[in-house]
Motif scaffolding. Sequence first.
Motif, short mmCIF file in Angstrom:
data_model
loop_
_atom_site.label_atom_id
_atom_site.label_comp_id
_atom_site.label_asym_id
_atom_site.label_seq_id
_atom_site.Cartn_x
_atom_site.Cartn_y
_atom_site.Cartn_z
N ASP A 1 5.52 8.74 -9.24
CA ASP A 1 4.86 7.95 -10.28
C ASP A 1 5.75 6.83 -10.80
O ASP A 1 5.26 5.75 -11.11
CB ASP A 1 4.43 8.85 -11.44
CG ASP A 1 3.24 9.73 -11.07
OD1 ASP A 1 2.52 9.38 -10.12
OD2 ASP A 1 3.05 10.75 -11.75
N HIS A 2 7.06 7.07 -10.90
CA HIS A 2 7.94 6.03 -11.44
C HIS A 2 7.99 4.82 -10.51
O HIS A 2 8.19 3.69 -10.96
CB HIS A 2 9.33 6.56 -11.75
CG HIS A 2 10.12 7.01 -10.56
ND1 HIS A 2 10.91 6.16 -9.84
CD2 HIS A 2 10.23 8.22 -9.98
CE1 HIS A 2 11.49 6.83 -8.85
NE2 HIS A 2 11.09 8.08 -8.92
N LEU A 3 7.77 5.01 -9.21
CA LEU A 3 7.72 3.88 -8.29
C LEU A 3 6.45 3.07 -8.52
O LEU A 3 6.48 1.84 -8.56
CB LEU A 3 7.79 4.35 -6.84
CG LEU A 3 7.63 3.25 -5.78
CD1 LEU A 3 8.71 2.18 -5.96
CD2 LEU A 3 7.69 3.83 -4.39
N ARG A 4 5.35 3.75 -8.74
CA ARG A 4 4.11 3.04 -9.04
C ARG A 4 4.25 2.24 -10.32
O ARG A 4 3.76 1.12 -10.43
CB ARG A 4 2.95 4.03 -9.14
CG ARG A 4 2.61 4.66 -7.80
CD ARG A 4 1.55 5.70 -7.93
NE ARG A 4 0.29 5.04 -8.31
CZ ARG A 4 -0.85 5.68 -8.36
NH1 ARG A 4 -0.92 6.95 -8.06
NH2 ARG A 4 -1.94 5.05 -8.71
N ALA B 1 0.86 -1.19 0.00
CA ALA B 1 0.00 0.00 0.00
C ALA B 1 0.89 1.23 0.00
O ALA B 1 1.80 1.33 0.81
CB ALA B 1 -0.90 0.00 1.22
N THR B 2 0.63 2.15 -0.92
CA THR B 2 1.46 3.35 -1.04
C THR B 2 0.61 4.61 -0.92
O THR B 2 -0.58 4.61 -1.26
CB THR B 2 2.21 3.38 -2.39
OG1 THR B 2 1.23 3.41 -3.45
CG2 THR B 2 3.11 2.18 -2.55
N SER C 1 -6.26 2.46 -6.37
CA SER C 1 -5.19 3.45 -6.42
C SER C 1 -4.25 3.33 -5.21
O SER C 1 -4.67 3.49 -4.07
CB SER C 1 -5.77 4.86 -6.48
OG SER C 1 -4.74 5.81 -6.58
N GLY C 2 -2.99 3.00 -5.48
CA GLY C 2 -1.99 2.90 -4.42
C GLY C 2 -1.91 1.55 -3.73
O GLY C 2 -1.06 1.35 -2.88
#
Length: 105
Positions: free
Chosen positions: A14-17, A8-9, A29-30
């Motif tokens: 965005d690059h990590l997602r 869970a983020t 989302s996340g």
Amino acid sequence: MPTMIVIATTAVPDHLRGALSRWTSEVVSGIFVGSVSARVRDELWHAVTEVVGNGAAVLVHPAATEQGYAIRTAGSRRRTPADFDGLTLIRMTATPKVKETQTPS
């Protein structure tokens, strides 16, 4: 052998997602869910901790504990895992209250 993980983020780059989406599915989302090996899980978590920035992340994965899972956190000073008699719980620290200032009338 692959095992199920949940990451869970909150407020991560965005690059990590995008990197997490290569190995897992973003179901909400996340929230990323996937079935990966322990090696991939550890590498993903290492990537998360390196670039979490001002955001926060939580990893939940199977483990040989009484609960059957382990919890790891990154970036959050407010939520940290704590061991209470063999059970892992999330310790929530209080947020500092903002002192209101009054303007002179």
